[in-house]
Design an enzyme around this catalytic site. Sequence first.
Site, mmCIF file in Angstrom:
data_model
loop_
_atom_site.group_PDB
_atom_site.id
_atom_site.type_symbol
_atom_site.label_atom_id
_atom_site.label_comp_id
_atom_site.label_asym_id
_atom_site.label_seq_id
_atom_site.Cartn_x
_atom_site.Cartn_y
_atom_site.Cartn_z
ATOM 1 N N CYS A 5 0.650 -1.141 0.009
ATOM 2 C CA CYS A 5 -0.417 -0.268 0.236
ATOM 3 C C CYS A 5 1.027 0.927 0.083
ATOM 4 O O CYS A 5 0.639 2.389 -0.431
ATOM 5 C CB CYS A 5 -0.655 -0.210 0.919
ATOM 6 S SG CYS A 5 -1.893 1.387 1.494
ATOM 7 N N ARG A 41 -2.486 4.912 6.090
ATOM 8 C CA ARG A 41 -2.758 3.622 4.570
ATOM 9 C C ARG A 41 -3.719 2.466 4.060
ATOM 10 O O ARG A 41 -4.519 1.764 4.095
ATOM 11 C CB ARG A 41 -1.992 3.601 3.433
ATOM 12 C CG ARG A 41 -1.559 5.179 2.641
ATOM 13 C CD ARG A 41 -0.749 5.247 1.350
ATOM 14 N NE ARG A 41 -0.280 4.487 0.780
ATOM 15 C CZ ARG A 41 -0.912 6.137 -0.664
ATOM 16 N NH1 ARG A 41 -1.444 6.581 -0.087
ATOM 17 N NH2 ARG A 41 -1.519 4.948 -1.764
ATOM 18 N N TRP A 66 0.249 -4.717 1.499
ATOM 19 C CA TRP A 66 -1.667 -4.131 2.442
ATOM 20 C C TRP A 66 -1.948 -5.729 1.265
ATOM 21 O O TRP A 66 -2.149 -5.587 0.163
ATOM 22 C CB TRP A 66 -2.198 -3.647 1.997
ATOM 23 C CG TRP A 66 -4.181 -3.832 2.313
ATOM 24 C CD1 TRP A 66 -4.310 -4.629 3.249
ATOM 25 C CD2 TRP A 66 -5.042 -3.939 1.933
ATOM 26 N NE1 TRP A 66 -5.593 -3.912 3.354
ATOM 27 C CE2 TRP A 66 -6.206 -4.595 2.424
ATOM 28 C CE3 TRP A 66 -4.752 -4.054 0.142
ATOM 29 C CZ2 TRP A 66 -7.525 -4.691 1.880
ATOM 30 C CZ3 TRP A 66 -6.211 -4.542 -0.388
ATOM 31 C CH2 TRP A 66 -7.461 -4.707 0.572
ATOM 32 N N ASN A 69 3.073 -1.150 -5.596
ATOM 33 C CA ASN A 69 1.780 -0.864 -4.942
ATOM 34 C C ASN A 69 1.205 -1.395 -6.181
ATOM 35 O O ASN A 69 1.757 -1.587 -7.909
ATOM 36 C CB ASN A 69 1.480 0.083 -4.704
ATOM 37 C CG ASN A 69 1.976 0.842 -3.123
ATOM 38 O OD1 ASN A 69 2.852 -0.115 -3.255
ATOM 39 N ND2 ASN A 69 2.407 1.439 -2.944
ATOM 40 N N GLY A 70 -0.181 -1.797 -6.504
ATOM 41 C CA GLY A 70 -0.711 -3.217 -7.841
ATOM 42 C C GLY A 70 -1.078 -4.012 -7.281
ATOM 43 O O GLY A 70 -0.616 -4.696 -6.814
ATOM 44 N N GLU A 115 -22.940 5.353 6.162
ATOM 45 C CA GLU A 115 -22.315 5.934 6.403
ATOM 46 C C GLU A 115 -22.592 5.585 7.906
ATOM 47 O O GLU A 115 -21.313 4.956 8.351
ATOM 48 C CB GLU A 115 -22.188 7.231 5.632
ATOM 49 C CG GLU A 115 -21.276 8.036 6.688
ATOM 50 C CD GLU A 115 -20.103 6.968 6.161
ATOM 51 O OE1 GLU A 115 -18.721 7.779 6.336
ATOM 52 O OE2 GLU A 115 -19.388 6.576 5.383
ATOM 53 N N LYS A 144 -19.034 3.096 9.401
ATOM 54 C CA LYS A 144 -18.135 4.016 9.939
ATOM 55 C C LYS A 144 -18.262 2.607 11.163
ATOM 56 O O LYS A 144 -17.058 2.269 11.559
ATOM 57 C CB LYS A 144 -18.849 5.184 10.505
ATOM 58 C CG LYS A 144 -17.836 6.225 9.681
ATOM 59 C CD LYS A 144 -16.671 6.576 9.253
ATOM 60 C CE LYS A 144 -16.836 6.750 8.433
ATOM 61 N NZ LYS A 144 -15.925 5.758 6.897
ATOM 62 N N GLU A 198 -16.235 -0.953 10.305
ATOM 63 C CA GLU A 198 -15.142 -0.233 9.285
ATOM 64 C C GLU A 198 -14.068 -0.155 10.737
ATOM 65 O O GLU A 198 -12.818 -0.638 11.078
ATOM 66 C CB GLU A 198 -14.981 1.037 9.146
ATOM 67 C CG GLU A 198 -15.636 0.890 8.083
ATOM 68 C CD GLU A 198 -14.408 2.793 7.080
ATOM 69 O OE1 GLU A 198 -14.297 2.310 5.569
ATOM 70 O OE2 GLU A 198 -15.072 3.277 7.655
ATOM 71 N N HIS A 228 -39.524 -4.369 6.204
ATOM 72 C CA HIS A 228 -40.180 -5.481 4.585
ATOM 73 C C HIS A 228 -38.846 -7.314 5.030
ATOM 74 O O HIS A 228 -37.836 -7.302 4.027
ATOM 75 C CB HIS A 228 -39.732 -4.692 3.793
ATOM 76 C CG HIS A 228 -40.974 -4.065 3.925
ATOM 77 N ND1 HIS A 228 -42.355 -4.163 3.379
ATOM 78 C CD2 HIS A 228 -41.414 -2.428 3.842
ATOM 79 C CE1 HIS A 228 -43.040 -2.975 2.852
ATOM 80 N NE2 HIS A 228 -42.600 -2.031 2.660
ATOM 81 N N LYS A 252 -6.104 2.886 3.151
ATOM 82 C CA LYS A 252 -6.696 4.273 2.808
ATOM 83 C C LYS A 252 -7.216 4.613 1.806
ATOM 84 O O LYS A 252 -7.870 5.131 0.812
ATOM 85 C CB LYS A 252 -6.368 4.900 2.959
ATOM 86 C CG LYS A 252 -5.889 6.907 3.057
ATOM 87 C CD LYS A 252 -7.167 6.536 4.208
ATOM 88 C CE LYS A 252 -7.543 7.979 4.182
ATOM 89 N NZ LYS A 252 -9.355 8.765 4.836
#
Length: 611
Positions: free
Chosen positions: A2, A27, A75, A100-101, A484, A488, A491, A507, A606
């Site tokens: 990362c 990150r 990561w 990275n990637g 949201e 949070k 996370e 429902h 991140k």
Amino acid sequence: MCGIVGAIANRDVVPVLVDGLKRLEYRGYDSAGVAVVVGDAVRRVRRTGRVAEMEAAAVAEGLGPARLGIGHTRWATHGGVTEANAHPHISHGELALVHNGIIENHEQQRERLRALGYVFESQTDTEVIAHLIHHYRAQGASLLAALQQAVKELHGAYALAVIDRREPDMLVAARMGCPLLVGLGEGEHFVASDVSAIVSATRRVIYLEEGDTVALTRDSVQVFDASDRPVTRDVHVSDVSLAALELGPYRHFMQKEIHEQPRAISDTAEGILDAGDFVPSLFGDEAEAVLADVASVQILACGTSYYAGLTARYWIEALAGIPCAVEIASEYRYRKVVGHPQQLIVTISQSGETLDTMEALKYAKAQGQDKTLSICNVPESAIPRASRLVFYTRAGAEIGVASTKAFTTQLVALFALAVTLGRLRGQVDDAHAAALLDDLCHLPGSVQHALNLEPQIAAWASAFAPYQHALFLGRGTHYPIALEGALKLKEISYIHAEGYPAGELKHGPLALVDAQMPVVVIAPNDALLEKVKSNIQEVRARGGQMYVFADADSSFTESEGVHVIRTPRHVGLLSPIVHAIPVQLLAYHTALARGTDVDKPRNLAKAVTVE
């Protein structure tokens, strides 16, 4: 991925690399390592866990001094969290590389390299790149030429930095789909995936473009485009300050960034307020022509930015009177879309490098979608550069993995877009625009009022901490805020949480409600308040525990099983921004009570620059 940092200097670079990796910790990562050239050898230290553990190992092993080196926080994608999979990777003891990637054709390249006699020590796609570059070096290519040959055979996304003991005065790097920049110093130069990694050494940076490779010595920087032709890239002076990267009086960066929101919102709104109206020029020089005949809007984003887009849909349709669709970028890019030349494509990304969002933008443009607008927090990042129009939020550096101030400033930008479209279409008259401008002017004060509720919310968190599940309910523009809030909580506290439109409770989700399923309700004093109250009664009747964020001017009373915190008085269309604050604080303090790593939640990063 990362995080990447590399340095070539006339001083010991080991402290520079370690400091850079510490500044990249936000990150998200699960291992760290550095490699340096010392004499005629490449030396390396890697550890799973935190940078501090790797640093201690580097000291114990006497890694430095060295004048050339690279470092990485990983990561995990290909291969588990092990020291063997950690970066940097070395080929034949001569060449070290960080990446990275994700390389999509790594299996084919692995088989090819095995046939050539290369032995693999890891499960990563990255080791393939190291051996591939070494292969071309063995055929007589220079380090730069070998890198340039190798990257032409890679399919996928990468940011690379490479060193070789045979060229101790050279650091080379390449970029495709993942962020990478060059830092310019005096007698020293740097590469990094994020300017925060090198801000203690320099603020003068070059942002590499897609397909670029670069060769750095202590005294020179040469950039080459995808065709290996020398090019000149602009030099920028970063406005990231060291103070922005320090905690100050706060326990965590997330807490700091939650409290920075009044200032971030004020800074983001400054250009709007200075203009005295919602005018097209807020979005760039071409904006008046691009926005004049917009017939619909398509918003593309991921994660928290996607929820900002969901909120904006209500605003755009209400204020501009045009259809607005919101889609997760990773889904949009893989389906057949029906484009329209008068549709505005809006991409939202905090970093401006989110791979799925970038690829969705490319896909939209390939379908003939010419009207493109980026909302982003990082100047000169990839997505804004690929868009005709840009609105830069002014949230400042966001270190915590869980986005807070980036989200609320994105909402400010999207609100400005909605009103601007309304003005252009004659749906918002002068008096209405003036009233909305006044609401925006007073928004930072309302956000500060919401922040003052922190002690009450912290008290709630102690009750929340033992739970394993939670529901968040909202209606209208506050439904995305419920989503949201649930995100949070998931996370950073690792409590399973889901957000629902309050009307959907009966429902299906109502079946989950019991004394062990707390329900958080966002209850602004708007036209849907009475509907929300009815939904609350549905929960109370099933023995559920209600935690209600209610505007100060709404008629809510506490009772057994119903806990109420009074947020500021209703602020109209901007209410979702104010109500984002308490759900952020609830997640933060619940995570604190559960003892989780708030700024570096497990398994998350991140900047998401892989699929």
